[in-house]
Design a protein around this motif. Structure first.
Motif, PDB file in Angstrom:
ATOM      1  N   LYS A   1     -33.886  19.111 -21.208  1.00 46.37           N
ATOM      2  CA  LYS A   1     -32.702  19.952 -21.448  1.00 46.37           C
ATOM      3  C   LYS A   1     -32.190  20.576 -20.151  1.00 46.37           C
ATOM      4  CE  LYS A   1     -29.759  22.566 -23.864  1.00 46.37           C
ATOM      5  NZ  LYS A   1     -30.194  23.819 -24.519  1.00 46.37           N
ATOM      6  N   HIS A   2     -33.106  21.050 -19.293  1.00 47.73           N
ATOM      7  CA  HIS A   2     -32.670  21.824 -18.116  1.00 47.73           C
ATOM      8  C   HIS A   2     -32.894  21.111 -16.793  1.00 47.73           C
ATOM      9  CE1 HIS A   2     -31.905  25.326 -20.626  1.00 47.73           C
ATOM     10  NE2 HIS A   2     -33.029  25.044 -21.271  1.00 47.73           N
TER      11      HIS A   2
ATOM     12  N   ALA B   1     -34.137  29.152 -18.320  1.00 50.78           N
ATOM     13  CA  ALA B   1     -34.462  27.922 -19.045  1.00 50.78           C
ATOM     14  C   ALA B   1     -35.648  28.136 -19.965  1.00 50.78           C
ATOM     15  CB  ALA B   1     -34.745  26.795 -18.055  1.00 50.78           C
TER      16      ALA B   1
ATOM     17  N   ASP C   1     -34.528  29.929 -23.099  1.00 52.61           N
ATOM     18  CA  ASP C   1     -33.884  28.977 -24.012  1.00 52.61           C
ATOM     19  C   ASP C   1     -34.922  28.088 -24.699  1.00 52.61           C
ATOM     20  OD1 ASP C   1     -31.633  27.307 -25.050  1.00 52.61           O
ATOM     21  OD2 ASP C   1     -32.632  25.810 -23.788  1.00 52.61           O
TER      22      ASP C   1
END
Lengths: 389, 389
Positions: free
Chosen positions: A339-340, A376, A379
């Motif tokens: 995702k990051h 991150a 999240d």
């Protein structure tokens, strides 16, 4: 004419596209832009004065980062593990005793390496989230009187830093040499080789120095040099510090060929050292301390626990973070990457399934990077809570 | 706060200007433009799928250049000498016997290395400008029955190439494994690992492959794998091929961390292999043969003598040239560098004061480079004749 003799046909090597992740594991970290540039400098031959100049620059830079007046300072052509082999195999011989202070996987490697040389090994093991007490060590030294004591300064498998001040004096009192692993602490944590009485030390380039792996800084004290001169055993040829010293011209007037050095790695290491020299060691140390203090504050704000309980035992380069119950460490690491595009590591050795290992060092040691990781992680905590709890 | 504790002040690292020489010594040679580009590719971490892909590409490329179906093929993190340590220390143990065929300095290094491991060493020495007779070797194998035989394929200290066809069969007949140094011959001289029955082989990247030093290709046969499985000794940790095979996923489904690989060197080696694969091995071999044949013709036109008397013994990568009486080898090398910016080497080991060593290989193996060297040599012969004779 040879076509028909080829039993292995040409393989296909495809270029694959990917976006470089932000490297925030316990190493390697990202490299300085100047180092990327240095890697493409001309290849030079081992007989060139120009390469000798690069080697001299490296030796001067390493004396600065190790803080040593010793002349036996150079770089091994190999990874940090080759530095470990060099320090151990040059100082301790078959049937001599080494005392290994074990709290993480690097110490266990030193143990495994030592055994292979026929060295008698004694282990002083503590809990992985702790550091060693000098008083306890003194008690053991008094009884064992080993040839050398091996200890890791910064331990990237646990995220702890070992206090070394005073340990050299203790070792010397009982006739032992002090061997130290600074792979993940050099140019990040304060280190004073001469003042602390360190006799053999090695590091790597892909951590605090923010360079590519493959070349390993190393230094031996004058005390160690005396022991080496008098030893009645020989280390493997590749790691023989006397032959390497002759190639690196450590004592003047020798440029004796031992093996072919890697010019790109020499240029890169020289460039890493220039970065540290330009910034100065005290500022490099202060920057790492500040960035990591900021990161730890962010981690605590996320209600996450740090694996190392005592703040003074926490390493500035690698932070070990405990996830709340129900989270899977591998899944967390994968989500952070997918995702990051931030690469952090799960636990290793004693910390498998117990912590994340997050490295913020070298060029990455900035408030911006610390915040990017913490954001991150925030999240990821939410995303994986929804899906897995 | 640490300023006052620094006993070593910041050194000054000055950038010096120089024009890169044409590298025509016995190695390193110049690198491919694609390799220079590859060196600046992103640093990746040992836990990345992207790095695994690079390692897989390298293994496939090495199976092609070694011409082997063996799965135990990978690259050692170190110079060619680390490949030598790996081949010897994984196959022959303390008190076992190795037979070393000696004609140049690399064989003497293998001898020195072996002794340090407590291996029993037997030497079969011939004149430096000669190569070995398989019949003579058979006689020795029959009597000695060593665990392994070590031989150098291309010898960069003498400029000779050893015929290997049939040697593996001979070794196996007498229960020995065949270990071969291909540092200066791989991807230049024809080489067929499986067909020739080679059991352990290593090379380097800075010769025929035209890459940077620091990573060393290596392969073991299935026969060698069986011996490794059954051995009752352990090599140094850094060179343990079983641990390295687990890191390189040689046998599938293992990506076990052993040491930190150097991403720039991995990218570079991958790129070297792509060059060979694109050109194809037979064309690479033919190009080297043609260039060097042309160079030898030019040398003969200069009325210079080649050190290796038999044409079939002459190595395609390194040519050894005898200067007429009255010329000084060091002076000749210096003049070639100062006046023409071409770097050639003087003799080494058995050829000190006996020959120049001129390397034309990899990206440099072209008629243009051969002519540039020959032209410069013609000029140097005249210039130094005037001044010194």
């Amino acid at each position: 004419m040879y076509e028909e003799k080829l039993i292995i046909p040409r393989p296909t090597i495809v270029d694959r596209q990917f976006t470089k992740p932000l490297l925030c594991g316990p190493g390697p970290c990202d490299i300085w832009p100047s180092v990327a540039e240095a890697l493409s400098k001309p290849v030079l031959s081992p007989l060139c004065d120009e390469l000798f100049d690069v080697m001299d620059d490296i030796r001067a830079g390493l004396q600065y980062v190790f803080q040593t007046k010793s002349k036996l300072v150079l770089a091994i052509s190999g990874s940090g593990h080759s530095g470990m082999e060099t320090v151990i195999s040059n100082i301790v011989g078959p049937n001599e005793t080494i005392l290994i202070c074990c709290r993480g996987i690097w110490d266990d490697r030193a143990l495994e390496m030592s055994k292979r040389y026929g060295i008698k090994t004694k282990v002083h093991r503590i809990l992985f989230n702790n550091t060693f007490s000098l008083t306890l060590i003194e008690g053991i030294l008094k009884i064992l009187r080993p040839k050398a004591l091996f200890i890791t300064h910064g331990d990237s498998s646990t995220g702890s830093v070992q206090k070394l001040e005073g340990l050299g004096k203790l070792c010397h009192k009982y006739g032992a040499l002090l061997l130290v692993d600074t792979v993940v602490s050099l140019a990040s944590e304060p280190f004073f080789m001469d003042e602390w009485g360190v006799d053999g030390v090695y590091s790597s380039t892909q951590k605090g120095l923010s360079g590519p792996a493959g070349i390993s800084p190393i230094a031996f004290s004058e005390r160690a040099q005396e022991v080496i001169k008098k030893r009645n055993f020989k280390p493997p040829f590749y790691f023989d510090i006397e032959l390497l010293a002759a190639q690196w011209n450590c004592f003047g007037n020798t440029r004796q060929y031992h093996h072919t050095l890697s010019p790109p790695l020499l240029w890169a290491l020289r460039s890493c050292l220039k970065e540290v020299i330009n910034e100065t060691l005290p500022k490099v140390w202060a920057r790492h301390a500040e960035t990591t203090a900021h990161f730890h504050k962010r981690i605590e704000q996320l209600s996450l626990e740090l694996l190392i309980p005592k703040p003074e035992d926490r390493l500035v380069t690698v932070t070990t973070v405990v996830l709340p119950k129900g989270y899977d460490y591998m899944e967390f690491v994968k989500y952070m990457r997918n995702k990051h595009n931030i690469l952090i590591f799960p636990g290793l050795g004693p910390t498998v399934g117990k912590a994340l290992r997050i490295g913020i060092m070298g060029v990455n040691s900035t408030i911006q990077v610390a915040d990017a990781i913490a954001d991150a992680m925030a999240d990821t905590l939410i995303a994986l809570k929804k899906s897995s709890l």
